[in-house]
Scaffold this motif. Sequence first.
Motif, PDB file in Angstrom:
ATOM      1  N   UNK A 139      -2.521  -7.777  28.460  1.00 20.42           N
ATOM      2  CA  UNK A 139      -1.214  -7.191  28.782  1.00 20.42           C
ATOM      3  C   UNK A 139      -1.154  -5.680  28.549  1.00 20.42           C
ATOM      4  N   UNK A 140      -1.923  -5.147  27.621  1.00 22.11           N
ATOM      5  CA  UNK A 140      -1.850  -3.708  27.239  1.00 22.11           C
ATOM      6  C   UNK A 140      -0.401  -3.279  27.040  1.00 22.11           C
ATOM      7  N   UNK A 141       0.380  -4.104  26.380  1.00 19.64           N
ATOM      8  CA  UNK A 141       1.821  -3.860  26.346  1.00 19.64           C
ATOM      9  C   UNK A 141       2.258  -2.835  25.298  1.00 19.64           C
ATOM     10  N   UNK A 142       1.390  -2.563  24.347  1.00 19.67           N
ATOM     11  CA  UNK A 142       1.818  -1.679  23.246  1.00 19.67           C
ATOM     12  C   UNK A 142       0.606  -0.985  22.673  1.00 19.67           C
ATOM     13  N   UNK A 143       0.869   0.131  22.028  1.00 20.43           N
ATOM     14  CA  UNK A 143      -0.202   0.877  21.363  1.00 20.43           C
ATOM     15  C   UNK A 143      -0.354   0.392  19.917  1.00 20.43           C
ATOM     16  N   UNK A 144      -1.576   0.387  19.431  1.00 21.27           N
ATOM     17  CA  UNK A 144      -1.782   0.286  17.980  1.00 21.27           C
ATOM     18  C   UNK A 144      -2.480   1.564  17.544  1.00 21.27           C
ATOM     19  N   UNK A 145      -1.840   2.301  16.659  1.00 20.68           N
ATOM     20  CA  UNK A 145      -2.442   3.541  16.139  1.00 20.68           C
ATOM     21  C   UNK A 145      -2.049   3.661  14.672  1.00 20.68           C
ATOM     22  N   UNK A 146      -2.773   4.494  13.952  1.00 22.68           N
ATOM     23  CA  UNK A 146      -2.582   4.604  12.508  1.00 22.68           C
ATOM     24  C   UNK A 146      -2.153   6.004  12.099  1.00 22.68           C
ATOM     25  N   UNK A 147      -1.424   6.061  10.998  1.00 22.63           N
ATOM     26  CA  UNK A 147      -1.168   7.350  10.366  1.00 22.63           C
ATOM     27  C   UNK A 147      -2.206   7.492   9.250  1.00 22.63           C
ATOM     28  N   UNK A 148      -3.147   8.404   9.450  1.00 16.92           N
ATOM     29  CA  UNK A 148      -4.120   8.727   8.407  1.00 16.92           C
ATOM     30  C   UNK A 148      -3.352   9.621   7.446  1.00 16.92           C
ATOM     31  N   UNK A 149      -3.212   9.188   6.206  1.00 12.70           N
ATOM     32  CA  UNK A 149      -2.219   9.846   5.359  1.00 12.70           C
ATOM     33  C   UNK A 149      -2.622   9.943   3.884  1.00 12.70           C
ATOM     34  N   UNK A 150      -1.947  10.848   3.213  1.00 15.26           N
ATOM     35  CA  UNK A 150      -2.096  10.941   1.769  1.00 15.26           C
ATOM     36  C   UNK A 150      -0.709  11.204   1.182  1.00 15.26           C
ATOM     37  N   UNK A 151      -0.665  11.491  -0.102  1.00 17.59           N
ATOM     38  CA  UNK A 151       0.640  11.797  -0.696  1.00 17.59           C
ATOM     39  C   UNK A 151       0.710  13.298  -0.971  1.00 17.59           C
ATOM     40  N   UNK A 152       1.902  13.820  -0.964  1.00 16.50           N
ATOM     41  CA  UNK A 152       2.116  15.242  -1.270  1.00 16.50           C
ATOM     42  C   UNK A 152       1.562  15.547  -2.656  1.00 16.50           C
ATOM     43  N   UNK A 197      -1.543   4.966  -7.242  1.00 11.54           N
ATOM     44  CA  UNK A 197      -2.580   3.952  -7.463  1.00 11.54           C
ATOM     45  C   UNK A 197      -3.637   3.973  -6.363  1.00 11.54           C
ATOM     46  N   UNK A 198      -3.341   4.656  -5.271  1.00  3.37           N
ATOM     47  CA  UNK A 198      -4.277   4.861  -4.171  1.00  3.37           C
ATOM     48  C   UNK A 198      -3.926   6.239  -3.619  1.00  3.37           C
ATOM     49  N   UNK A 199      -4.913   6.910  -3.013  1.00  2.82           N
ATOM     50  CA  UNK A 199      -4.648   8.303  -2.594  1.00  2.82           C
ATOM     51  C   UNK A 199      -4.665   8.493  -1.075  1.00  2.82           C
ATOM     52  N   UNK A 200      -5.366   7.606  -0.361  1.00  2.00           N
ATOM     53  CA  UNK A 200      -5.482   7.788   1.092  1.00  2.00           C
ATOM     54  C   UNK A 200      -5.317   6.424   1.776  1.00  2.00           C
ATOM     55  N   UNK A 201      -4.538   6.432   2.870  1.00  2.00           N
ATOM     56  CA  UNK A 201      -4.284   5.189   3.613  1.00  2.00           C
ATOM     57  C   UNK A 201      -4.374   5.465   5.107  1.00  2.00           C
ATOM     58  N   UNK A 202      -4.422   4.401   5.892  1.00  2.00           N
ATOM     59  CA  UNK A 202      -4.318   4.557   7.348  1.00  2.00           C
ATOM     60  C   UNK A 202      -3.572   3.348   7.924  1.00  2.00           C
ATOM     61  N   UNK A 203      -2.291   3.204   7.570  1.00  2.00           N
ATOM     62  CA  UNK A 203      -1.523   2.049   8.058  1.00  2.00           C
ATOM     63  C   UNK A 203      -1.116   2.217   9.518  1.00  2.00           C
ATOM     64  N   UNK A 245       0.788  -1.238   0.000  1.00  2.00           N
ATOM     65  CA  UNK A 245       0.000   0.000   0.000  1.00  2.00           C
ATOM     66  C   UNK A 245       0.820   1.287   0.000  1.00  2.00           C
ATOM     67  N   UNK A 246       1.952   1.298   0.707  1.00  2.00           N
ATOM     68  CA  UNK A 246       2.730   2.543   0.764  1.00  2.00           C
ATOM     69  C   UNK A 246       3.363   2.853  -0.596  1.00  2.00           C
ATOM     70  N   UNK A 247       3.834   1.805  -1.228  1.00  4.94           N
ATOM     71  CA  UNK A 247       4.393   1.953  -2.572  1.00  4.94           C
ATOM     72  C   UNK A 247       3.297   2.429  -3.542  1.00  4.94           C
ATOM     73  N   UNK A 248       2.109   1.857  -3.381  1.00  3.61           N
ATOM     74  CA  UNK A 248       0.981   2.218  -4.264  1.00  3.61           C
ATOM     75  C   UNK A 248       0.607   3.688  -4.095  1.00  3.61           C
ATOM     76  N   UNK A 249       0.744   4.201  -2.877  1.00  2.00           N
ATOM     77  CA  UNK A 249       0.438   5.620  -2.630  1.00  2.00           C
ATOM     78  C   UNK A 249       1.417   6.502  -3.413  1.00  2.00           C
ATOM     79  N   UNK A 250       2.684   6.111  -3.373  1.00  3.47           N
ATOM     80  CA  UNK A 250       3.689   6.901  -4.090  1.00  3.47           C
ATOM     81  C   UNK A 250       3.515   6.803  -5.605  1.00  3.47           C
TER      82      UNK A 250
END
Length: 329
Positions: A232-245, A87-93, A79-84
């Motif tokens: 365990x709550x050992x780690x966070x899971x969060x996303x970067x809501x993102x687009x390309x320049x 081929x896709x414009x918005x992601x939230x990995x 997906x990140x390569x596809x954004x560059x």
Amino acid sequence: MKKLTLGLSALALSVSAATAQASCDAGEIVAKLSHVTGGTTHPKVVAANKFAERVNAEMNGTLCVEVYPNSTLFGDSKELEALLLGDVQILAPSLSKFGSYTSKYGVFDLPFIFKDMDAAISFTNSDAGQNLLNEMEDVGFVGLGYWMSGMKYFSANKALMEPSDASGLKFRVQSSDVAKAMIGAMGGTPQAMAFAEVYGALQTGVVDGQENTWSNIYTKKFFEVQDSTTETSHQLLAYLFMTSREFLDSMENKDRETFLRIANEVSNEANLAVKAAEATNRQNILDAGGKINTLDAEGRKKWVESMKPVWKQFEDEIGADLIESAANS
Ligand code: LMR
């Protein structure tokens, strides 16, 4: 586009995959929003659909967002390569999936760095957190906001009450060096794998366990192919809501302003709703017969201790200052 048009077959799809598929009009710019999660109660599904709904109503005639959930358009590896490539414009990995572009995001993966999601939100709202949104501008990535998903919990094909229970087991991790080191510190073996492959890998025994939020464990049914999950709550899971320049720069100024305003409002709203979504999905797991192991303060301390060496290991590449700001949020 105007309204979300849901035909009969599309309606069935919307129930199963929670897709808010727009039918875009000729003349509108189409922006594809691709992500890997599914179900109807997942925070990312809800936020992505909300974003599409708002853009499609408020930017009608100009911009039309189509949502592709469940890795149906692109999975983790592409997906990140596809954004560059456009081929896709918005992601939230997940923030854990940017290792090839920046080591700074490793801060979000450090075990037990955030005592809860409020601390994580406070860090992402701080100057240090906001600066990280622009960390990959040179690559062409633009961070629109952070979307929290939840804290993570370990599940395995046996009950994990103490870190030593994980010894010798193989755990699926996201493509994060910090996560790999963390599993190593517990005496386990990490195996990086795309999200779409996790259920099958747990089912067939390719891996013994995994770590994820209640929302992912429920909507992807991981609990069905695991003995139990330990809180365990050992780690966070969060996303970067993102687009390309490139995509952002292609908009007229006033459209860009509207797009960024909606992105900001939807991100804030999503983060306010995330704790309730996680609580609902925790209960959904229990209602569906999944087993959850809780830890008392003493038990939890052992998990914290076992993962402590990981912070030091990544201090140079992440930066001691950044680690300190996150830890003090
Ligand atoms: C995972 O790969 O476990 C998660 O990042 C999936 C997601 O997007 O929540």
